[in-house]
Design a protein around this motif. Structure first.
Motif, PDB file in Angstrom:
ATOM      1  N   TRP A 164       5.063  -6.378  16.572  1.00 30.14           N
ATOM      2  CA  TRP A 164       4.803  -5.096  16.205  1.00 30.14           C
ATOM      3  C   TRP A 164       5.624  -3.768  16.012  1.00 30.14           C
ATOM      4  O   TRP A 164       5.806  -3.046  15.732  1.00 30.14           O
ATOM      5  CB  TRP A 164       3.033  -4.946  16.078  1.00 30.14           C
ATOM      6  CG  TRP A 164       2.870  -4.145  15.677  1.00 30.14           C
ATOM      7  CD1 TRP A 164       2.184  -2.844  15.146  1.00 30.14           C
ATOM      8  CD2 TRP A 164       2.192  -2.497  17.026  1.00 30.14           C
ATOM      9  NE1 TRP A 164       0.889  -1.933  15.100  1.00 30.14           N
ATOM     10  CE2 TRP A 164       1.516  -1.536  16.132  1.00 30.14           C
ATOM     11  CE3 TRP A 164       2.447  -2.604  18.681  1.00 30.14           C
ATOM     12  CZ2 TRP A 164       1.557  -0.175  17.012  1.00 30.14           C
ATOM     13  CZ3 TRP A 164       1.711  -1.670  18.717  1.00 30.14           C
ATOM     14  CH2 TRP A 164       1.268  -0.277  18.379  1.00 30.14           C
ATOM     15  N   GLU A 165       5.723  -3.797  17.779  1.00 35.02           N
ATOM     16  CA  GLU A 165       6.560  -2.271  18.507  1.00 35.02           C
ATOM     17  C   GLU A 165       7.933  -1.773  17.692  1.00 35.02           C
ATOM     18  O   GLU A 165       7.899  -1.283  17.257  1.00 35.02           O
ATOM     19  CB  GLU A 165       5.996  -2.876  19.541  1.00 35.02           C
ATOM     20  CG  GLU A 165       5.016  -1.995  20.322  1.00 35.02           C
ATOM     21  CD  GLU A 165       4.919  -2.820  21.964  1.00 35.02           C
ATOM     22  OE1 GLU A 165       6.228  -2.797  22.657  1.00 35.02           O
ATOM     23  OE2 GLU A 165       4.314  -2.200  22.708  1.00 35.02           O
ATOM     24  N   VAL A 166       8.710  -3.520  17.821  1.00 33.82           N
ATOM     25  CA  VAL A 166       9.794  -2.603  17.323  1.00 33.82           C
ATOM     26  C   VAL A 166       9.924  -2.753  16.065  1.00 33.82           C
ATOM     27  O   VAL A 166      10.621  -1.660  15.057  1.00 33.82           O
ATOM     28  CB  VAL A 166      10.400  -4.298  17.427  1.00 33.82           C
ATOM     29  CG1 VAL A 166      12.382  -4.366  16.724  1.00 33.82           C
ATOM     30  CG2 VAL A 166      11.120  -4.850  18.782  1.00 33.82           C
ATOM     31  N   SER A 167       9.226  -3.046  14.794  1.00 33.59           N
ATOM     32  CA  SER A 167       9.045  -3.036  12.832  1.00 33.59           C
ATOM     33  C   SER A 167       8.549  -1.619  12.886  1.00 33.59           C
ATOM     34  O   SER A 167       8.139  -1.876  12.051  1.00 33.59           O
ATOM     35  CB  SER A 167       9.254  -4.130  12.717  1.00 33.59           C
ATOM     36  OG  SER A 167      10.148  -4.575  12.965  1.00 33.59           O
ATOM     37  N   LYS A 168       6.721  -1.494  14.040  1.00 36.68           N
ATOM     38  CA  LYS A 168       6.058  -0.727  12.749  1.00 36.68           C
ATOM     39  C   LYS A 168       6.650   0.500  12.194  1.00 36.68           C
ATOM     40  O   LYS A 168       5.778   0.730  11.240  1.00 36.68           O
ATOM     41  CB  LYS A 168       5.293  -0.615  14.262  1.00 36.68           C
ATOM     42  CG  LYS A 168       5.387   0.812  14.790  1.00 36.68           C
ATOM     43  CD  LYS A 168       4.516   0.919  16.242  1.00 36.68           C
ATOM     44  CE  LYS A 168       5.513   1.964  16.978  1.00 36.68           C
ATOM     45  NZ  LYS A 168       4.217   2.721  18.297  1.00 36.68           N
ATOM     46  N   GLY A 169       7.542   1.070  12.457  1.00 37.58           N
ATOM     47  CA  GLY A 169       7.930   2.324  12.159  1.00 37.58           C
ATOM     48  C   GLY A 169       8.955   1.918  10.892  1.00 37.58           C
ATOM     49  O   GLY A 169       9.851   3.170  10.267  1.00 37.58           O
ATOM     50  N   VAL A 198      -6.431   0.061  17.883  1.00 33.43           N
ATOM     51  CA  VAL A 198      -5.721  -0.084  19.136  1.00 33.43           C
ATOM     52  C   VAL A 198      -5.670  -1.239  20.512  1.00 33.43           C
ATOM     53  O   VAL A 198      -5.400  -2.224  20.697  1.00 33.43           O
ATOM     54  CB  VAL A 198      -5.525   1.264  20.356  1.00 33.43           C
ATOM     55  CG1 VAL A 198      -4.610   1.268  21.688  1.00 33.43           C
ATOM     56  CG2 VAL A 198      -4.336   2.023  19.975  1.00 33.43           C
ATOM     57  N   ALA A 199      -7.433  -1.098  20.204  1.00 34.03           N
ATOM     58  CA  ALA A 199      -8.132  -2.497  20.588  1.00 34.03           C
ATOM     59  C   ALA A 199      -7.662  -4.041  20.564  1.00 34.03           C
ATOM     60  O   ALA A 199      -7.684  -4.816  21.059  1.00 34.03           O
ATOM     61  CB  ALA A 199      -9.670  -2.054  21.285  1.00 34.03           C
ATOM     62  N   ARG A 200      -7.670  -3.221  18.949  1.00 35.14           N
ATOM     63  CA  ARG A 200      -7.003  -4.845  17.936  1.00 35.14           C
ATOM     64  C   ARG A 200      -6.333  -4.840  18.469  1.00 35.14           C
ATOM     65  O   ARG A 200      -6.376  -6.912  18.829  1.00 35.14           O
ATOM     66  CB  ARG A 200      -7.623  -4.867  16.469  1.00 35.14           C
ATOM     67  CG  ARG A 200      -6.899  -5.795  16.263  1.00 35.14           C
ATOM     68  CD  ARG A 200      -7.469  -5.312  14.106  1.00 35.14           C
ATOM     69  NE  ARG A 200      -6.721  -4.530  14.030  1.00 35.14           N
ATOM     70  CZ  ARG A 200      -5.754  -4.082  13.483  1.00 35.14           C
ATOM     71  NH1 ARG A 200      -4.483  -5.235  13.758  1.00 35.14           N
ATOM     72  NH2 ARG A 200      -4.897  -2.804  13.176  1.00 35.14           N
ATOM     73  N   ARG A 201      -5.565  -4.487  18.502  1.00 28.45           N
ATOM     74  CA  ARG A 201      -3.625  -5.146  18.512  1.00 28.45           C
ATOM     75  C   ARG A 201      -4.062  -5.894  20.472  1.00 28.45           C
ATOM     76  O   ARG A 201      -3.627  -6.782  20.348  1.00 28.45           O
ATOM     77  CB  ARG A 201      -3.314  -4.432  19.610  1.00 28.45           C
ATOM     78  CG  ARG A 201      -2.534  -3.695  17.342  1.00 28.45           C
ATOM     79  CD  ARG A 201      -1.483  -3.016  16.781  1.00 28.45           C
ATOM     80  NE  ARG A 201      -1.705  -1.764  15.772  1.00 28.45           N
ATOM     81  CZ  ARG A 201      -1.775  -1.139  15.774  1.00 28.45           C
ATOM     82  NH1 ARG A 201      -1.612  -0.324  16.902  1.00 28.45           N
ATOM     83  NH2 ARG A 201      -2.552  -0.257  14.867  1.00 28.45           N
ATOM     84  N   ASP A 202      -4.813  -5.126  21.537  1.00 28.64           N
ATOM     85  CA  ASP A 202      -4.559  -5.793  22.367  1.00 28.64           C
ATOM     86  C   ASP A 202      -5.865  -7.221  23.035  1.00 28.64           C
ATOM     87  O   ASP A 202      -5.001  -8.122  23.673  1.00 28.64           O
ATOM     88  CB  ASP A 202      -5.577  -4.262  23.776  1.00 28.64           C
ATOM     89  CG  ASP A 202      -4.435  -2.999  23.692  1.00 28.64           C
ATOM     90  OD1 ASP A 202      -3.018  -3.395  23.752  1.00 28.64           O
ATOM     91  OD2 ASP A 202      -5.272  -2.065  24.218  1.00 28.64           O
ATOM     92  N   GLN A 203      -6.457  -7.331  22.058  1.00 21.65           N
ATOM     93  CA  GLN A 203      -7.243  -8.419  21.470  1.00 21.65           C
ATOM     94  C   GLN A 203      -6.074  -9.656  21.741  1.00 21.65           C
ATOM     95  O   GLN A 203      -5.825 -10.299  22.330  1.00 21.65           O
ATOM     96  CB  GLN A 203      -8.939  -7.949  21.015  1.00 21.65           C
ATOM     97  CG  GLN A 203      -9.375  -8.692  21.286  1.00 21.65           C
ATOM     98  CD  GLN A 203     -11.583  -8.529  20.307  1.00 21.65           C
ATOM     99  OE1 GLN A 203     -11.260  -7.633  19.790  1.00 21.65           O
ATOM    100  NE2 GLN A 203     -11.494  -9.408  20.145  1.00 21.65           N
ATOM    101  N   PHE A 248       9.369 -10.529  11.591  1.00 25.20           N
ATOM    102  CA  PHE A 248       8.252 -10.827  12.128  1.00 25.20           C
ATOM    103  C   PHE A 248       8.291 -12.150  13.005  1.00 25.20           C
ATOM    104  O   PHE A 248       8.507 -12.550  14.118  1.00 25.20           O
ATOM    105  CB  PHE A 248       7.089 -11.324  11.904  1.00 25.20           C
ATOM    106  CG  PHE A 248       5.317 -11.546  12.540  1.00 25.20           C
ATOM    107  CD1 PHE A 248       5.232 -10.472  13.398  1.00 25.20           C
ATOM    108  CD2 PHE A 248       5.418 -12.427  12.643  1.00 25.20           C
ATOM    109  CE1 PHE A 248       4.156 -10.309  14.237  1.00 25.20           C
ATOM    110  CE2 PHE A 248       3.770 -13.341  13.792  1.00 25.20           C
ATOM    111  CZ  PHE A 248       3.784 -11.414  14.416  1.00 25.20           C
ATOM    112  N   HIS A 249       9.077 -13.629  12.138  1.00 25.88           N
ATOM    113  CA  HIS A 249       9.681 -14.426  12.880  1.00 25.88           C
ATOM    114  C   HIS A 249      10.995 -13.752  13.588  1.00 25.88           C
ATOM    115  O   HIS A 249      11.881 -12.989  13.309  1.00 25.88           O
ATOM    116  CB  HIS A 249      10.075 -15.493  12.162  1.00 25.88           C
ATOM    117  CG  HIS A 249       8.978 -15.923  11.608  1.00 25.88           C
ATOM    118  ND1 HIS A 249       7.637 -15.457  10.631  1.00 25.88           N
ATOM    119  CD2 HIS A 249       8.411 -17.511  12.126  1.00 25.88           C
ATOM    120  CE1 HIS A 249       7.036 -16.488  10.045  1.00 25.88           C
ATOM    121  NE2 HIS A 249       7.523 -17.336  11.128  1.00 25.88           N
TER     122      HIS A 249
END
Length: 271
Positions: A164-169, A198-203, A248-249
């Motif tokens: 997620w972090e790599v491509s969210k932008g 934020v909490a959802r992604r962490d979960q 993602f893959h």
């Protein structure tokens, strides 16, 4: 002073460490079978489809240098290769895949499973860790029972939050994630900084971490089973190692990297 039990455990642990350190690579097996999900199918590596010739485990394309390719280079020139992994598979499907590997008489079995158990429509839909662990245990037990001499290698789940972090932008990534409903438990509202998101992604990442811990718990005491020690989970994938089709893959370069970092950890890649 150590208790008798603690001393015995320490002695066994020390013996195992010493044996591992001195152990040479095992002779290459005559057959390999991959179990798992779309990662082992190299989904979206060469188009909007499964691309098993690029698989980190059983692929044949030279640039990937898969485990199968490395086994052939080590002397398994007549290596029998089967890929039983299935795009979209969850851990509950793993025992049936293991039975296929047994029927195929695979002597080396790779497993990578769990991304789809965490990548669900909602957080509530994620596979419970206990159920995940039971499915993986059943699969490894099936191989141990049906092919007692087969060696098993279990790869950890890549860090989903890193993907997620790599491509969210990237606008293209956000469009594909929404249109394809890809891993919505992690990728819904990808640019949101709201506390709930934020909490959802962490979960979701926490559940993936639990799955990796379960893989280690099941594999470590099993016969002829090697866990990667979270090598894949801890690897920081770069943008070029992620498919630009779904963001993602793993891309072809990503598949090659998985093969590269896991091979030395297998019984066949030992120094």
């Amino acid at each position: 002073m150590l208790s008798a039990t603690a001393a015995a455990v320490a002695l066994v642990a020390g013996t195992l460490v010493g044996a591992t350190t001195a152990q040479a690579a095992a002779p290459p097996p005559p057959s390999i079978a991959a179990l798992g999900d779309s990662i082992s199918q190299a989904f979206d590596a060469c188009g909007y489809k499964a691309c098993p010739t690029y698989s980190w485990s059983t692929g044949s394309v030279a640039s990937v240098n898969s485990h199968a390719s490395r086994l052939r280079a080590a002397g398994a020139t007549s290596l029998a290769v089967t890929n039983n992994s299935v795009v979209g598979a969850v851990a509950a499907a793993l025992p049936a895949q293991a039975q296929l590997a047994v029927a195929q008489r695979a002597q080396y079995v790779t497993i990578q499973i769990g991304a789809n158990d965490a990548c669900t429509t909602t957080v509530a839909g994620m596979t419970p860790t206990a159920a995940f662990e039971a499915s993986v245990l059943a699969a490894i037990t099936a191989v141990n029972t049906g092919q007692p001499t087969a060696k098993i290698f279990v790869a950890s789940i890549p860090n989903l939050k890193r993907m997620w972090e790599v491509s969210k932008g990237k606008a293209g990534a956000r469009l594909v994630w929404a249109a394809g409903r890809i891993c919505q438990s992690m990728l819904a509202k990808p640019t949101s900084t709201a506390a709930a998101d934020v909490a959802r992604r962490d979960q979701v990442q926490a559940r993936a971490n639990e799955f990796n811990a379960a893989l280690a718990r099941v594999c470590t005491p099993a016969r002829n089973c090697t866990f990667d020690g979270n090598a894949v989970a801890n690897y920081v994938f770069t943008s070029s190692q992620i498919s630009v089709l779904d963001y993602f893959h793993p891309s072809i370069a990503g598949q090659a990297k998985i093969a590269e970092i896991t091979w030395p950890l297998t019984p066949y890649g030992a120094p």
